[in-house]
Write an enzyme that holds these catalytic residues in place. Sequence first.
Site, short mmCIF file in Angstrom:
data_model
loop_
_atom_site.label_atom_id
_atom_site.label_comp_id
_atom_site.label_asym_id
_atom_site.label_seq_id
_atom_site.Cartn_x
_atom_site.Cartn_y
_atom_site.Cartn_z
N ASP A 290 46.81 6.22 -65.11
CA ASP A 290 47.26 7.10 -66.19
C ASP A 290 46.12 7.24 -67.20
O ASP A 290 45.49 6.24 -67.56
CB ASP A 290 48.49 6.47 -66.86
CG ASP A 290 49.26 7.45 -67.73
OD1 ASP A 290 48.65 8.02 -68.66
OD2 ASP A 290 50.47 7.63 -67.49
N TYR B 67 53.66 21.20 -77.26
CA TYR B 67 52.66 21.35 -76.18
C TYR B 67 51.47 22.16 -76.67
O TYR B 67 50.31 21.76 -76.48
CB TYR B 67 53.31 22.02 -74.97
CG TYR B 67 52.33 22.46 -73.91
CD1 TYR B 67 51.68 21.53 -73.10
CD2 TYR B 67 52.06 23.81 -73.71
CE1 TYR B 67 50.78 21.93 -72.12
CE2 TYR B 67 51.16 24.22 -72.74
CZ TYR B 67 50.53 23.28 -71.95
OH TYR B 67 49.62 23.70 -70.99
#
Length: 311
Positions: free
Chosen positions: A51, A142
Amino acid sequence: MKILVAGGAGFIGSHVQDAYLALGHEVVVIDNLYTGRKDFVNRDCRFYEVDIRDAESIVEIFERERFDVVNHHAAQMDVRASVADPVFDADVNILGGLNLLQASVKTGVKQFIFASTGGAIYGEQDTFPADENHLLRPVSPYGVSKLSLEKYIDFYAKTYGLRCFIARYANIYGPRQNPDGEAGVVAIFSRRLVSGEMPTINGDGKQTRDFVYVADVVEANVVVLDHGENSVLNIGTGRETDINRIFSILATTSGKSVEPHHGPAKKGEQRRSVLDNRRAKKILGWVPSTDIREGLEKTYAYFSMEEETIR
């Protein structure tokens, strides 16, 4: 060159890694497989399941591999998910991106390529198509997170001399796109038509997007290796296509006689979004070459073949 593709098991990133390999570059992929698929990783790549929020592991990989170029496509990319959990969105898209930038500077990376967003950064447009000088007023977490990383990239370029390229993508579609989420209307419609389900069009279907085929986007990621450093460019077609037309072309391609089903409009959804690509043409010599009908037919064929494989 040795190139890292962050998010290389995902929709766009996996196509980018294939193109870089075809050109003879050494390619390494990192992906947490949260939305990516292991089978999208080319067998000729070195793959790390990690990640980008794991700063320690990221630095270890960068120090071991010593990349020339970082191509950053790893992201939390669902607008609605960002609204539901802005903290998670910022954690991935801002802090995760900063981990890559820090490791790049620490290990002498020469070029950093970032997949940003056009529509979500510009918000409701004043001009159509929107060029790179359009006001930046994202209306979702976002869009805010993508814009934030753009600003950090500008800082790293000016402070550390890192050659950077920011690609503001329009709506990308094509083979390997995830049909299971809320985003990616072409993939969602294709999968449902292939499986005999009825796709649902949100609202009246007259909302428009700038749909650009993934192979054209990959070409931009290739040419930028030699051009376009320290620039911010729209990567789109400059043409609007409404959702009703997308459905109509896909339905015709499927050969099935289906009528569209309309559901309620999604709150906060942009009505129109289209990007001016003239600067990309001038700086990169890049123009998209895939007609919308051709691209949709290729995409439908991919999902049709996937369905046959599953059976």
